[in-house]
Design a protein around this motif. Structure first.
Motif, PDB file in Angstrom:
ATOM      1  N   UNK A  75       0.710  -1.401  -0.149  1.00 56.54           N
ATOM      2  CA  UNK A  75       0.051  -0.011  -0.109  1.00 56.54           C
ATOM      3  C   UNK A  75       0.957   1.293  -0.143  1.00 56.54           C
ATOM      4  N   UNK A  76       0.635   2.204  -0.731  1.00 61.42           N
ATOM      5  CA  UNK A  76       1.298   3.564  -0.800  1.00 61.42           C
ATOM      6  C   UNK A  76       2.431   3.580  -1.625  1.00 61.42           C
ATOM      7  N   UNK A  77       3.001   2.412  -2.270  1.00 61.19           N
ATOM      8  CA  UNK A  77       3.958   2.733  -3.149  1.00 61.19           C
ATOM      9  C   UNK A  77       3.594   3.509  -4.551  1.00 61.19           C
ATOM     10  N   UNK A  78       4.479   4.226  -5.122  1.00 62.43           N
ATOM     11  CA  UNK A  78       3.870   4.875  -6.305  1.00 62.43           C
ATOM     12  C   UNK A  78       3.536   3.905  -7.410  1.00 62.43           C
ATOM     13  N   UNK A  79       2.536   4.160  -8.312  1.00 65.83           N
ATOM     14  CA  UNK A  79       2.379   3.033  -9.285  1.00 65.83           C
ATOM     15  C   UNK A  79       3.327   2.529 -10.140  1.00 65.83           C
TER      16      UNK A  79
ATOM     17  N   UNK B 251      -4.839  -9.166 -14.165  1.00 64.33           N
ATOM     18  CA  UNK B 251      -5.757  -8.471 -13.033  1.00 64.33           C
ATOM     19  C   UNK B 251      -4.982  -7.890 -11.760  1.00 64.33           C
ATOM     20  N   UNK B 252      -4.594  -6.456 -11.865  1.00 61.69           N
ATOM     21  CA  UNK B 252      -3.709  -6.026 -10.735  1.00 61.69           C
ATOM     22  C   UNK B 252      -4.507  -5.632  -9.655  1.00 61.69           C
ATOM     23  N   UNK B 253      -3.620  -5.623  -8.462  1.00 62.31           N
ATOM     24  CA  UNK B 253      -4.176  -5.058  -7.220  1.00 62.31           C
ATOM     25  C   UNK B 253      -3.729  -3.638  -7.155  1.00 62.31           C
ATOM     26  N   UNK B 254      -4.603  -2.631  -6.962  1.00 59.42           N
ATOM     27  CA  UNK B 254      -3.984  -1.459  -6.889  1.00 59.42           C
ATOM     28  C   UNK B 254      -3.944  -0.888  -5.372  1.00 59.42           C
ATOM     29  N   UNK B 255      -2.583  -0.993  -5.151  1.00 56.91           N
ATOM     30  CA  UNK B 255      -2.169  -0.347  -3.686  1.00 56.91           C
ATOM     31  C   UNK B 255      -2.376   1.154  -3.471  1.00 56.91           C
ATOM     32  N   UNK B 256      -2.584   1.620  -4.599  1.00 58.22           N
ATOM     33  CA  UNK B 256      -2.653   3.097  -4.273  1.00 58.22           C
ATOM     34  C   UNK B 256      -4.159   3.621  -4.454  1.00 58.22           C
ATOM     35  N   UNK B 257      -5.232   2.674  -4.372  1.00 59.91           N
ATOM     36  CA  UNK B 257      -6.538   2.898  -4.642  1.00 59.91           C
ATOM     37  C   UNK B 257      -6.985   3.999  -3.413  1.00 59.91           C
ATOM     38  N   UNK B 258      -7.701   4.870  -3.756  1.00 66.04           N
ATOM     39  CA  UNK B 258      -8.443   5.879  -2.802  1.00 66.04           C
ATOM     40  C   UNK B 258      -8.980   5.182  -1.467  1.00 66.04           C
ATOM     41  N   UNK B 259      -9.595   4.142  -1.713  1.00 68.77           N
ATOM     42  CA  UNK B 259     -10.619   3.367  -0.825  1.00 68.77           C
ATOM     43  C   UNK B 259     -10.048   1.851  -0.824  1.00 68.77           C
ATOM     44  N   UNK B 260      -8.995   1.607   0.127  1.00 64.06           N
ATOM     45  CA  UNK B 260      -8.600   0.375   0.094  1.00 64.06           C
ATOM     46  C   UNK B 260      -9.506  -0.945   0.440  1.00 64.06           C
TER      47      UNK B 260
END
Length: 256
Positions: free
Chosen positions: A79-83, A107-116
């Motif tokens: 979570x919160x590493x740059x894309x 299908x990637x997991x987005x660790x920078x999503x605004x709502x985890x």
């Protein structure tokens, strides 16, 4: 006792990590092609770690598989590493595999999503839509599967994907593996597929090379099946195959 477990889990031990990786690809390829003979598409979850390098290196050269019928997933993300940070697991698998082979979908997991929380639910829904046929995983030095470290591992987790706080041993392994320069650089939180999500796969292939994994391998095969040793849960799956090398199996040498 250990010999019985080795027989049941179809553990294969090799001289080095290269032979291990080659053999794992052979077994996984056979399973993929068998499944593709039965169904139109299959779903595979991949691990992201230096321990998977040889396996992924051989797998990307495999030409007998119709990759256009395979949906690809990964099992965790910081979570919160740059894309575009090269230390994300999305970047790792994109470079090692996902950008090289013509998958039906990646299908990637987005660790920078605004709502985890919403991101966990989104990815969980994908796993419901595309139930995993195969999981290719490793085992952490602390026995974790994906980022299910001992403090947060739950064999009966109701969630399929969740946010977790990484324990100290897990974060130190990321430094020891050369993924981060210091402990302070390692993110404290991540998104992970839960243990029930991983165990829901029809087939599990564990690629576990290296002397730093010897204690975890020993614990996997000898300890009680409890969350303190997350990888012990693999002993309950009917179709698990582990690939070890001489170093990772070294504590078993007198018992198998």
């Amino acid at each position: 006792m250990i010999q019985q477990l080795v027989d049941r889990l179809a553990i294969r031990i090799h001289e080095n990590r290269y032979l291990l990786g080659s053999d794992a690809v052979l077994m996984v390829t056979n399973r993929i092609n068998n499944l593709l003979a039965e169904q139109e598409q299959i779903n595979i979850i991949f691990a992201s770690a230096p321990s998977q390098n040889e396996f992924l290196g051989f797998l990307k050269q495999e030409t007998t598989i119709d990759w256009s019928r395979i949906n690809a997933f990964h099992m965790d993300e910081y979570i919160e590493l740059l894309e575009n940070d090269s230390r994300t697991f999305a970047f790792f698998l994109h470079n090692k595999l996902f950008s090289i082979l013509p998958f039906r979908s990646v299908n990637y997991i987005n660790g920078n999503a605004p709502d985890i929380g919403a991101e966990c639910r989104r990815y969980a829904q994908l796993l419901v839509q595309f139930p995993p046929d195969i999981v290719c995983l490793g085992i952490g030095e602390n026995g974790h599967l994906a980022f299910n470290d001992p403090p947060v591992a739950d064999f009966n987790d109701m969630a399929m994907v969740k946010m977790v706080k990484l324990d100290a041993a897990c974060r130190q392994q990321q430094v020891s593996d050369g993924c981060f320069s210091s402990l302070s650089d390692v993110p404290a939180y991540a998104i992970t597929l839960t243990i029930p999500a991983l165990m829901s796969a029809r087939y599990i292939y564990g690629v576990v090379p290296g002397g730093n994994k010897a204690q975890a391998v020993y614990n996997t095969l000898t300890c009680d099946i409890i969350e303190k040793y997350p990888s012990t849960i693999l002993r309950t799956h009917p179709n698990t195959m582990l690939f070890l090398d001489k170093q990772s199996s070294s504590l078993l040498n007198d018992q198998i």
